[in-house]
Scaffold this active site. Sequence first.
Site, PDB file in Angstrom:
ATOM      1  N   ALA A 194      95.681 -14.916  13.572  1.00 29.48           N
ATOM      2  CA  ALA A 194      94.878 -14.467  14.767  1.00 29.48           C
ATOM      3  C   ALA A 194      95.072 -13.008  15.200  1.00 29.48           C
ATOM      4  CB  ALA A 194      95.061 -15.640  15.784  1.00 29.48           C
ATOM      5  N   VAL A 219     103.152 -17.814   7.128  1.00 28.03           N
ATOM      6  CA  VAL A 219     102.776 -19.115   6.639  1.00 28.03           C
ATOM      7  C   VAL A 219     103.337 -19.300   5.303  1.00 28.03           C
ATOM      8  CG1 VAL A 219     100.542 -19.290   8.075  1.00 28.03           C
ATOM      9  CG2 VAL A 219     100.504 -18.344   5.758  1.00 28.03           C
ATOM     10  N   TYR A 235      92.833 -13.802  -6.669  1.00 27.76           N
ATOM     11  CA  TYR A 235      92.211 -13.942  -5.387  1.00 27.76           C
ATOM     12  C   TYR A 235      90.921 -15.146  -5.181  1.00 27.76           C
ATOM     13  CZ  TYR A 235      89.881 -13.545  -0.723  1.00 27.76           C
ATOM     14  OH  TYR A 235      89.362 -14.027   0.576  1.00 27.76           O
ATOM     15  N   LYS A 282      90.859 -19.095  -3.613  1.00 27.29           N
ATOM     16  CA  LYS A 282      89.782 -19.317  -2.606  1.00 27.29           C
ATOM     17  C   LYS A 282      89.096 -20.441  -3.290  1.00 27.29           C
ATOM     18  CE  LYS A 282      90.571 -16.924   0.879  1.00 27.29           C
ATOM     19  NZ  LYS A 282      90.805 -17.440   2.024  1.00 27.29           N
ATOM     20  N   PRO A 286      82.759 -16.813   3.768  1.00 29.06           N
ATOM     21  CA  PRO A 286      82.257 -15.616   4.073  1.00 29.06           C
ATOM     22  C   PRO A 286      82.039 -14.891   3.294  1.00 29.06           C
ATOM     23  CG  PRO A 286      84.032 -16.130   5.600  1.00 29.06           C
ATOM     24  CD  PRO A 286      84.206 -17.238   4.584  1.00 29.06           C
ATOM     25  N   GLU A 308      90.386  -6.042   8.803  1.00 31.34           N
ATOM     26  CA  GLU A 308      91.465  -5.348   7.938  1.00 31.34           C
ATOM     27  C   GLU A 308      91.667  -5.759   6.635  1.00 31.34           C
ATOM     28  OE1 GLU A 308      94.844  -5.759  10.416  1.00 31.34           O
ATOM     29  OE2 GLU A 308      93.988  -5.014  12.190  1.00 31.34           O
TER      30      GLU A 308
HETATM   31  P1  NDP Z   1      92.317  -9.627   8.381  1.00 31.38           P
HETATM   32  O1  NDP Z   1      93.300  -8.924   7.422  1.00 31.38           O
HETATM   33  O2  NDP Z   1      91.671  -8.800   9.368  1.00 31.38           O
HETATM   34  O3  NDP Z   1      93.232 -10.642   8.904  1.00 31.38           O
HETATM   35  C1  NDP Z   1      94.161 -11.746   8.095  1.00 31.38           C
HETATM   36  C2  NDP Z   1      95.024 -12.396   9.082  1.00 31.38           C
HETATM   37  O4  NDP Z   1      95.967 -13.286   8.405  1.00 31.38           O
HETATM   38  C3  NDP Z   1      95.751 -11.595   9.663  1.00 31.38           C
HETATM   39  O5  NDP Z   1      96.041 -12.171  11.316  1.00 31.38           O
HETATM   40  C4  NDP Z   1      97.213 -11.688   9.212  1.00 31.38           C
HETATM   41  O6  NDP Z   1      98.337 -11.782  10.226  1.00 31.38           O
HETATM   42  C5  NDP Z   1      97.106 -13.279   8.713  1.00 31.38           C
HETATM   43  N1  NDP Z   1      98.079 -13.142   7.565  1.00 31.38           N
HETATM   44  C6  NDP Z   1      98.341 -12.733   6.217  1.00 31.38           C
HETATM   45  N2  NDP Z   1      99.218 -13.121   5.681  1.00 31.38           N
HETATM   46  C7  NDP Z   1      99.941 -13.923   6.539  1.00 31.38           C
HETATM   47  C8  NDP Z   1     101.346 -14.521   6.279  1.00 31.38           C
HETATM   48  N3  NDP Z   1     101.773 -14.701   5.114  1.00 31.38           N
HETATM   49  N4  NDP Z   1     101.648 -15.479   7.427  1.00 31.38           N
HETATM   50  C9  NDP Z   1     100.860 -15.447   8.598  1.00 31.38           C
HETATM   51  N5  NDP Z   1      99.679 -14.861   8.773  1.00 31.38           N
HETATM   52  C10 NDP Z   1      99.132 -14.003   7.644  1.00 31.38           C
HETATM   53  O7  NDP Z   1      91.396 -10.267   7.241  1.00 31.38           O
HETATM   54  P2  NDP Z   1      90.068 -11.258   7.692  1.00 31.38           P
HETATM   55  O8  NDP Z   1      90.005 -11.671   9.109  1.00 31.38           O
HETATM   56  O9  NDP Z   1      88.936 -10.839   7.123  1.00 31.38           O
HETATM   57  O10 NDP Z   1      90.597 -12.442   7.020  1.00 31.38           O
HETATM   58  C11 NDP Z   1      90.974 -13.869   7.511  1.00 31.38           C
HETATM   59  C12 NDP Z   1      90.617 -14.827   6.251  1.00 31.38           C
HETATM   60  O11 NDP Z   1      89.159 -14.561   5.852  1.00 31.38           O
HETATM   61  C13 NDP Z   1      91.299 -14.622   4.943  1.00 31.38           C
HETATM   62  O12 NDP Z   1      91.725 -15.913   4.565  1.00 31.38           O
HETATM   63  C14 NDP Z   1      90.555 -14.040   4.023  1.00 31.38           C
HETATM   64  O13 NDP Z   1      90.794 -14.274   2.984  1.00 31.38           O
HETATM   65  C15 NDP Z   1      88.996 -14.451   4.331  1.00 31.38           C
HETATM   66  N6  NDP Z   1      87.923 -13.946   3.974  1.00 31.38           N
HETATM   67  C16 NDP Z   1      87.566 -12.655   4.371  1.00 31.38           C
HETATM   68  C17 NDP Z   1      86.824 -12.167   3.959  1.00 31.38           C
HETATM   69  C18 NDP Z   1      86.255 -10.558   4.423  1.00 31.38           C
HETATM   70  O14 NDP Z   1      85.445  -9.849   3.676  1.00 31.38           O
HETATM   71  N7  NDP Z   1      86.866 -10.053   5.418  1.00 31.38           N
HETATM   72  C19 NDP Z   1      85.433 -12.621   3.352  1.00 31.38           C
HETATM   73  C20 NDP Z   1      85.862 -14.192   3.057  1.00 31.38           C
HETATM   74  C21 NDP Z   1      86.949 -14.502   3.443  1.00 31.38           C
HETATM   75  P3  NDP Z   1      99.647 -10.868  10.159  1.00 31.38           P
HETATM   76  O15 NDP Z   1      99.513  -9.610   9.329  1.00 31.38           O
HETATM   77  O16 NDP Z   1     100.000 -10.600  11.466  1.00 31.38           O
HETATM   78  O17 NDP Z   1     100.561 -12.036   9.706  1.00 31.38           O
HETATM   79  C1  8X3 Z   2      86.459 -11.752   0.550  1.00 27.40           C
HETATM   80  C2  8X3 Z   2      85.089 -11.379  -0.071  1.00 27.40           C
HETATM   81  O1  8X3 Z   2      83.919 -10.612  -1.881  1.00 27.40           O
HETATM   82  O2  8X3 Z   2      85.669  -9.267  -1.025  1.00 27.40           O
HETATM   83  O3  8X3 Z   2      86.994 -13.101   0.477  1.00 27.40           O
HETATM   84  O4  8X3 Z   2      86.135 -11.365  -2.159  1.00 27.40           O
HETATM   85  S1  8X3 Z   2      85.219 -10.551  -1.328  1.00 27.40           S
END
Ligand code: NDP
Ligand code: 8X3
Length: 252
Positions: free
Chosen positions: A10, A61, A153, A157, A183, A189
């Site tokens: 978050a 995590v 990756y 997923k 998504p 980020e």
């Molecule tokens: P961001 O990088 O913006 O956010 C990722 C979040 O995950 C951060 O809050 C980060 O917090 C947390 N995180 C990462 N590693 C850890 C860890 N080891 N322990 C605890 N928290 C962790 O990316 P998104 O919001 O885009 O991604 C969120 C989810 O959506 C992910 O699972 C990603 O794979 C998935 N996703 C993203 C897509 C995209 O295109 N953006 C598309 C499809 C899926 P912190 O660094 O503070 O620990």
């Molecule tokens: C994030 C979307 O297409 O970059 O899961 O893998 S993609």
Amino acid sequence: MGKNILITGATSGFGEATAEKFAQEGHNVIITGRREERLESIGQRLRDRYGVKVLPLAFDVQNRQAVFDAITGIPEEWQAIDILVNNAGLALGRDYFDEASIDEWDTMIDTNIKGLLYVSKAVIPRMIPQRKGHIINIGSVAGKEIYEKGNVYCGTKSAVDAISKSMRIDLLRHHIKVTAIHPGAAETEFSLVRFHGDAEKAAAIYNGLQPLTGKDVAEVIYYTTTLPEHMCINDLVLTPLQQADAIFFHRE
Ligand code: NDP
Ligand code: 8X3
């Protein structure tokens, strides 16, 4: 009365926007991530704006003990967790299988798969006595189709996809809903992390494309929690209009 929602990841992107959405709707949120300062400032902002309770919990995590310590240590007033959003995750690198980093593979597996398992295992005992609960797992289109250089990756997923199905079957008897949301391209980020802080490479992912935003995804996550008790969205793929699946884009 507001529900209690635990959201992993978050501190940015989908997770931050989801915390904001639930808080805006009057729910109390437990926000987690590794970056403690960000959690504190997001927490303060949500309390000030929406007058809800916010509990920031900083942990990695990947660290099984830290996950269980943090979740078992949640104060009494928060004991019931109504909704868990398993969102924390990342991609590291985009390389051919034979050239990719094993350390980065380990981090993705430990975060995206094992982290989701640990958090779920720690939270589910707080849902079972209530005879209800809702777990939302954030997968990806990368778990639905495999693209070049997506290897591990995509594998993580795909695992989220399979584990979500398994959780749904095994938790049926406890009346716990399990929704998987997958998504497509979203500008958060995510790409900056994937490309090790290279902003140019990260921006290129969204060239000619109107990507999803964190808020777009948060709205859909929230929607899945608004259905009547007897209904559950099991699986949902959400992409920008210009993206058909993990591979096909129409860039203009
Ligand atoms: P961001 O990088 O913006 O956010 C990722 C979040 O995950 C951060 O809050 C980060 O917090 C947390 N995180 C990462 N590693 C850890 C860890 N080891 N322990 C605890 N928290 C962790 O990316 P998104 O919001 O885009 O991604 C969120 C989810 O959506 C992910 O699972 C990603 O794979 C998935 N996703 C993203 C897509 C995209 O295109 N953006 C598309 C499809 C899926 P912190 O660094 O503070 O620990
Ligand atoms: C994030 C979307 O297409 O970059 O899961 O893998 S993609």
